[in-house]
Every structure is written in structure tokens, then in C-alpha cells.
Write a protein that holds these residues in place. Sequence first.
Motif, PDB file in Angstrom:
ATOM      1  N   GLU A 146      38.599  34.628  43.639  1.00 18.96           N
ATOM      2  CA  GLU A 146      38.076  34.996  44.953  1.00 18.96           C
ATOM      3  C   GLU A 146      37.274  36.289  44.935  1.00 18.96           C
ATOM      4  O   GLU A 146      36.119  36.322  45.332  1.00 18.96           O
ATOM      5  N   ALA A 147      37.893  37.348  44.457  1.00 14.92           N
ATOM      6  CA  ALA A 147      37.250  38.650  44.524  1.00 14.92           C
ATOM      7  C   ALA A 147      36.474  38.937  43.257  1.00 14.92           C
ATOM      8  O   ALA A 147      36.929  38.668  42.154  1.00 14.92           O
ATOM      9  N   THR A 148      35.269  39.462  43.393  1.00 17.52           N
ATOM     10  CA  THR A 148      34.541  39.898  42.207  1.00 17.52           C
ATOM     11  C   THR A 148      34.434  41.417  42.191  1.00 17.52           C
ATOM     12  O   THR A 148      34.118  41.994  41.181  1.00 17.52           O
ATOM     13  N   VAL A 149      34.687  42.053  43.328  1.00 15.36           N
ATOM     14  CA  VAL A 149      34.671  43.509  43.382  1.00 15.36           C
ATOM     15  C   VAL A 149      36.014  43.972  43.914  1.00 15.36           C
ATOM     16  O   VAL A 149      36.430  43.567  44.998  1.00 15.36           O
ATOM     17  N   LEU A 150      36.707  44.772  43.124  1.00 21.02           N
ATOM     18  CA  LEU A 150      38.007  45.286  43.554  1.00 21.02           C
ATOM     19  C   LEU A 150      38.000  46.803  43.426  1.00 21.02           C
ATOM     20  O   LEU A 150      37.363  47.344  42.526  1.00 21.02           O
ATOM     21  N   GLU A 151      38.692  47.454  44.335  1.00 24.16           N
ATOM     22  CA  GLU A 151      38.731  48.905  44.297  1.00 24.16           C
ATOM     23  C   GLU A 151      40.157  49.385  44.082  1.00 24.16           C
ATOM     24  O   GLU A 151      41.089  48.900  44.720  1.00 24.16           O
ATOM     25  N   VAL A 152      40.304  50.329  43.157  1.00 25.67           N
ATOM     26  CA  VAL A 152      41.605  50.946  42.923  1.00 25.67           C
ATOM     27  C   VAL A 152      41.402  52.448  42.805  1.00 25.67           C
ATOM     28  O   VAL A 152      40.631  52.911  41.955  1.00 25.67           O
ATOM     29  N   ALA A 153      42.067  53.172  43.652  1.00 21.45           N
ATOM     30  CA  ALA A 153      42.044  54.645  43.610  1.00 21.45           C
ATOM     31  C   ALA A 153      40.616  55.203  43.568  1.00 21.45           C
ATOM     32  O   ALA A 153      40.338  56.146  42.839  1.00 21.45           O
ATOM     33  N   GLY A 154      39.733  54.577  44.301  1.00 21.56           N
ATOM     34  CA  GLY A 154      38.363  55.089  44.368  1.00 21.56           C
ATOM     35  C   GLY A 154      37.434  54.569  43.279  1.00 21.56           C
ATOM     36  O   GLY A 154      36.239  54.803  43.314  1.00 21.56           O
ATOM     37  N   PHE A 155      37.991  53.834  42.303  1.00 23.26           N
ATOM     38  CA  PHE A 155      37.165  53.198  41.274  1.00 23.26           C
ATOM     39  C   PHE A 155      36.791  51.799  41.763  1.00 23.26           C
ATOM     40  O   PHE A 155      37.657  51.014  42.118  1.00 23.26           O
ATOM     41  N   VAL A 156      35.501  51.506  41.766  1.00 26.41           N
ATOM     42  CA  VAL A 156      35.051  50.190  42.193  1.00 26.41           C
ATOM     43  C   VAL A 156      34.730  49.374  40.945  1.00 26.41           C
ATOM     44  O   VAL A 156      33.853  49.743  40.155  1.00 26.41           O
ATOM     45  N   VAL A 157      35.471  48.294  40.767  1.00 26.45           N
ATOM     46  CA  VAL A 157      35.351  47.497  39.553  1.00 26.45           C
ATOM     47  C   VAL A 157      34.675  46.185  39.920  1.00 26.45           C
ATOM     48  O   VAL A 157      35.190  45.426  40.743  1.00 26.45           O
ATOM     49  N   ASP A 158      33.533  45.914  39.319  1.00 29.23           N
ATOM     50  CA  ASP A 158      32.720  44.753  39.683  1.00 29.23           C
ATOM     51  C   ASP A 158      32.704  43.767  38.517  1.00 29.23           C
ATOM     52  O   ASP A 158      32.136  44.048  37.451  1.00 29.23           O
ATOM     53  N   LEU A 181      40.516  46.092  31.664  1.00 30.85           N
ATOM     54  CA  LEU A 181      40.546  46.766  32.962  1.00 30.85           C
ATOM     55  C   LEU A 181      40.674  45.750  34.095  1.00 30.85           C
ATOM     56  O   LEU A 181      41.460  45.922  35.039  1.00 30.85           O
ATOM     57  N   TRP A 182      39.930  44.673  33.996  1.00 33.09           N
ATOM     58  CA  TRP A 182      39.953  43.645  35.051  1.00 33.09           C
ATOM     59  C   TRP A 182      41.355  43.034  35.169  1.00 33.09           C
ATOM     60  O   TRP A 182      41.850  42.797  36.271  1.00 33.09           O
ATOM     61  N   GLY A 226      31.186  40.991  38.443  1.00 39.34           N
ATOM     62  CA  GLY A 226      29.869  40.358  38.315  1.00 39.34           C
ATOM     63  C   GLY A 226      28.984  41.136  37.364  1.00 39.34           C
ATOM     64  O   GLY A 226      28.461  40.591  36.388  1.00 39.34           O
ATOM     65  N   THR A 227      28.825  42.418  37.621  1.00 41.65           N
ATOM     66  CA  THR A 227      27.975  43.258  36.758  1.00 41.65           C
ATOM     67  C   THR A 227      28.747  43.817  35.579  1.00 41.65           C
ATOM     68  O   THR A 227      28.155  44.347  34.641  1.00 41.65           O
TER      69      THR A 227
END
Length: 229
Positions: free
Chosen positions: A128-140, A164-165, A142-143
Motif C-alpha cells: 500500500e504505502a510507498t512513502v513512510l515516515e519515521v522520526a522525521g526521516f521520509v523513506v520512499d 531500511l525498508w 519508489g525512488t
Amino acid sequence: MMPDKTVLLVEDEEPIADMLRGFFEGDGWRFLHTVTGEEALERLRTRQVDVVLLDLNLPGMDGIEVCRRLRTFSSVPVIMLTARDSEIDKVLGLEIGADDYLTKPFSPRELLARVKAVLRRAEEPPMEATVLEVAGFVVDSGTRRVTTPGGETVEPTAREFDLLWYLVRNRGLALSRAQILQAVWGYDYFGDTRTVDVHIRQLRKKLPGIPITTVWGVGYRLEAAEPSR
Ligand code: CA
């Protein structure tokens, strides 16, 4: 708040059961409790339960066997409760299919946080999600890039990103090195689990402040960092 959810505790120590009943019911859960694994399996065959809290040391069938049997007919999230850290190692080695582990004594608040983490994972559709945020880090995904809280873009190596993902998708959960190897490297790894340590070190270096915690005797956990209300 998780409305209308049912938790089943399998535990022979009444004081723990009483304490957890008060805590979970206070948080709006339906709370079921059985003393033995045999009773628990019977309940789980007939009743909808959202998460199982399973004590390792039970009279009669132990938690390991209960979890094994449960997995033959159900994928309900299971959190194992153990008396010692060393037991976690033993249980992890058996790969019985539990979702998380907690050592006694634990705070009910910590247990509830773990419960919510396993439920979130169970309910999230895999892609579902391709962009997730943890503690201010945005993990994408897709890219395959990470944006730091300071706005810097970091491009980890392919393996580092996969690691990381996996941590981000399972944030809030303690993950064993063996589990991580299997999920990220894609095979049963019989050799050196320090491979994971090396990649974690690289991630920490490239992403300063990323809240990856070393879980003693187990592996790693990416802290969910949900603000407490
Ligand atoms: Ca016990």
C-alpha cells in the motif's frame, strides 16, 4: 485507541492476568484469558481474536507448542512473553512463527505499544504505502531515497535500502538478525549474522539520528517514535 479489538492472554500467573485485564479493558479492549494452552487453542478455533499474548512457561503444553499448533490453522498475531532474555534466543532459534517477544517484567504500556505495532503490520496491505515516515526521516520505496529531518536527500545502496525498508515496515518491533537476513537477503543464512550488523552500522552512519535500537540478545528495532498522548 483500537476500538472493538479482542486480545487473548494465555498465562498461568493470576496477578499478571489481573493487571493486564485492568489495563486492556481500560484501553477499550475485549479481554479474554485462559490459563492453559489447550484451552487457548480451543478458544482460538471458535472465536475471533485479534492478537494473542502467549506466556512461554505454561502448565501442560508450553507456549512454543501452543504457537506451533496455532500456526497450523491461524495467522493471528502472537506476542510471546518470556521470563528471561536468554529464552528469547532459544525461542527465536525455533522459528515458531511468533510476531514479537517481550521479557518479564514488562510495563503494560510497553506491551500495548507492541500489540499495536503487530496489529498495524497485520492490517497494512503489503504494497500500500510507498512513502513512510519515521522520526522525521521520509523513506520512499519508489525512488529508493531517504530525506533526512534536515531536508538532505540520501541514496543508500540497494541492500541498505532493502534493510531500511524492512525496518521501517516493521517499526516498533524487535527483529532478530536471522529474521532480517531471511527477509532482506532472501535466503536462510547459516553463516555470519554480522552481515546485518555491518549494514546497520552503514545506515546509522549515512542517516545520523535514525532511531535504530540494538535489542540485546535479539537484533534491532526501529523505534516507532509515536508521540505519547
Ligand atoms: Ca508462566
